[in-house]
Design a protein around this motif. Structure first.
Motif, mmCIF file in Angstrom:
data_model
loop_
_atom_site.group_PDB
_atom_site.id
_atom_site.type_symbol
_atom_site.label_atom_id
_atom_site.label_comp_id
_atom_site.label_asym_id
_atom_site.label_seq_id
_atom_site.Cartn_x
_atom_site.Cartn_y
_atom_site.Cartn_z
ATOM 1 N N GLU A 106 14.365 7.186 -4.587
ATOM 2 C CA GLU A 106 15.680 7.679 -4.195
ATOM 3 C C GLU A 106 16.486 6.383 -3.884
ATOM 4 O O GLU A 106 17.694 6.409 -4.365
ATOM 5 C CB GLU A 106 15.583 8.435 -2.853
ATOM 6 C CG GLU A 106 15.294 9.826 -2.789
ATOM 7 C CD GLU A 106 14.733 10.366 -1.488
ATOM 8 O OE1 GLU A 106 14.876 9.365 -0.361
ATOM 9 O OE2 GLU A 106 14.206 11.335 -1.283
ATOM 10 N N GLN A 107 15.930 5.216 -3.757
ATOM 11 C CA GLN A 107 16.826 4.067 -3.703
ATOM 12 C C GLN A 107 16.892 3.303 -4.931
ATOM 13 O O GLN A 107 17.308 2.244 -4.950
ATOM 14 C CB GLN A 107 16.236 3.185 -2.631
ATOM 15 C CG GLN A 107 16.604 4.032 -1.055
ATOM 16 C CD GLN A 107 16.355 2.850 -0.100
ATOM 17 O OE1 GLN A 107 16.623 1.768 -0.239
ATOM 18 N NE2 GLN A 107 16.280 3.516 1.235
ATOM 19 N N GLY A 108 16.389 3.716 -5.964
ATOM 20 C CA GLY A 108 16.430 3.194 -7.396
ATOM 21 C C GLY A 108 15.239 2.229 -7.617
ATOM 22 O O GLY A 108 15.304 1.621 -8.808
ATOM 23 N N PHE A 109 14.313 2.155 -6.577
ATOM 24 C CA PHE A 109 13.189 1.298 -6.973
ATOM 25 C C PHE A 109 12.158 2.080 -7.899
ATOM 26 O O PHE A 109 11.885 3.370 -7.799
ATOM 27 C CB PHE A 109 12.295 0.967 -5.853
ATOM 28 C CG PHE A 109 13.222 -0.238 -5.018
ATOM 29 C CD1 PHE A 109 13.287 -1.637 -5.420
ATOM 30 C CD2 PHE A 109 13.933 0.283 -3.973
ATOM 31 C CE1 PHE A 109 13.916 -2.463 -4.486
ATOM 32 C CE2 PHE A 109 14.577 -0.500 -3.049
ATOM 33 C CZ PHE A 109 14.579 -1.967 -3.324
ATOM 34 N N ARG A 110 11.206 1.627 -8.860
ATOM 35 C CA ARG A 110 10.370 1.989 -9.612
ATOM 36 C C ARG A 110 8.893 1.315 -8.883
ATOM 37 O O ARG A 110 8.805 0.254 -9.015
ATOM 38 C CB ARG A 110 10.537 1.856 -10.786
ATOM 39 C CG ARG A 110 11.786 2.324 -11.670
ATOM 40 C CD ARG A 110 11.425 3.897 -11.747
ATOM 41 N NE ARG A 110 12.692 4.517 -12.249
ATOM 42 C CZ ARG A 110 12.904 5.812 -12.024
ATOM 43 N NH1 ARG A 110 12.280 6.586 -11.397
ATOM 44 N NH2 ARG A 110 13.894 6.314 -12.414
ATOM 45 N N ALA A 111 8.084 2.325 -8.928
ATOM 46 C CA ALA A 111 6.891 1.575 -8.454
ATOM 47 C C ALA A 111 5.594 2.339 -9.188
ATOM 48 O O ALA A 111 5.619 3.550 -9.583
ATOM 49 C CB ALA A 111 6.563 1.663 -6.959
ATOM 50 N N VAL A 115 0.747 -1.179 -0.016
ATOM 51 C CA VAL A 115 -0.035 0.125 0.023
ATOM 52 C C VAL A 115 0.876 1.239 0.019
ATOM 53 O O VAL A 115 1.737 1.355 0.728
ATOM 54 C CB VAL A 115 -0.923 0.007 1.273
ATOM 55 C CG1 VAL A 115 -1.668 1.263 1.250
ATOM 56 C CG2 VAL A 115 -1.984 -1.223 1.082
ATOM 57 N N LEU A 116 0.858 2.127 -0.923
ATOM 58 C CA LEU A 116 1.613 3.309 -1.270
ATOM 59 C C LEU A 116 1.119 4.631 -0.418
ATOM 60 O O LEU A 116 0.015 4.560 -0.290
ATOM 61 C CB LEU A 116 1.793 3.524 -2.725
ATOM 62 C CG LEU A 116 2.256 2.274 -3.660
ATOM 63 C CD1 LEU A 116 2.270 2.630 -5.067
ATOM 64 C CD2 LEU A 116 3.831 2.191 -3.092
ATOM 65 N N CYS A 117 2.039 5.353 -0.085
ATOM 66 C CA CYS A 117 1.955 6.843 0.052
ATOM 67 C C CYS A 117 2.851 7.666 -0.625
ATOM 68 O O CYS A 117 3.840 7.098 -1.103
ATOM 69 C CB CYS A 117 1.861 7.252 1.621
ATOM 70 S SG CYS A 117 3.406 6.902 2.315
ATOM 71 N N ILE A 118 2.771 8.841 -0.758
ATOM 72 C CA ILE A 118 3.823 9.591 -1.469
ATOM 73 C C ILE A 118 5.060 9.612 -1.065
ATOM 74 O O ILE A 118 6.130 9.509 -1.747
ATOM 75 C CB ILE A 118 3.101 11.324 -1.548
ATOM 76 C CG1 ILE A 118 1.677 11.304 -2.021
ATOM 77 C CG2 ILE A 118 4.023 12.134 -2.288
ATOM 78 C CD1 ILE A 118 1.502 11.094 -3.713
ATOM 79 N N ASN A 119 5.131 9.673 0.347
ATOM 80 C CA ASN A 119 6.469 9.737 0.862
ATOM 81 C C ASN A 119 7.228 8.383 0.822
ATOM 82 O O ASN A 119 8.475 8.362 0.583
ATOM 83 C CB ASN A 119 6.378 9.857 2.376
ATOM 84 C CG ASN A 119 5.920 11.095 2.927
ATOM 85 O OD1 ASN A 119 6.311 12.380 1.828
ATOM 86 N ND2 ASN A 119 5.424 11.770 4.069
ATOM 87 N N LEU A 120 6.730 7.386 0.745
ATOM 88 C CA LEU A 120 7.186 5.969 0.205
ATOM 89 C C LEU A 120 7.444 5.871 -1.013
ATOM 90 O O LEU A 120 8.702 5.467 -1.422
ATOM 91 C CB LEU A 120 5.973 4.926 0.619
ATOM 92 C CG LEU A 120 6.647 3.342 0.151
ATOM 93 C CD1 LEU A 120 7.878 3.228 0.933
ATOM 94 C CD2 LEU A 120 5.674 2.286 0.757
ATOM 95 N N LEU A 121 6.702 6.546 -1.939
ATOM 96 C CA LEU A 121 7.213 6.543 -3.303
ATOM 97 C C LEU A 121 8.515 7.419 -3.424
ATOM 98 O O LEU A 121 9.383 6.991 -4.453
ATOM 99 C CB LEU A 121 6.105 7.291 -4.180
ATOM 100 C CG LEU A 121 4.942 6.461 -4.595
ATOM 101 C CD1 LEU A 121 3.967 7.282 -5.400
ATOM 102 C CD2 LEU A 121 5.168 5.321 -5.579
#
Length: 88
Positions: free
Chosen positions: A40-45, A29-35
């Motif tokens: 920043e760590q190179g993950f795309r979601a 479950v996403l939120c803007i801060n997690l995105l």
């Protein structure tokens, strides 16, 4: 059987960092801060963000006024710094 557990941002990042490179299909479950943290760590979601998780500073049209518009109407915002695209 699928088990849902809500993770803090730090826990979600720790989980993703512990995965093997071939385990790319994880549902969080996403939120803007997690995105932002993921980017920043190179993950795309991609994902759906619940109404109550959209930060108020996000310049999207209110959902109440969107309901009054014609079917298929949409609104979006893009943050160039974090490369996050949000659409309603």
């Amino acid at each position: 059987m699928s088990v849902q557990r809500f993770l803090k941002s730090e826990e979600a990042l720790e989980l993703l960092n512990s995965l093997d490179s071939d385990e790319s299909d994880v549902e969080i479950v996403l939120c803007i801060n997690l995105l932002k943290s993921l980017g920043e760590q190179g993950f795309r979601a991609t994902g759906t963000i619940r109404e109550n998780r959209i930060i108020h500073e996000c310049p999207l049209e209110e959902s109440k006024s969107m309901r009054k518009k014609e079917r298929g109407s949409s609104d979006f915002a893009f943050d160039e710094n974090s490369e996050i695209f949000v659409m309603r």
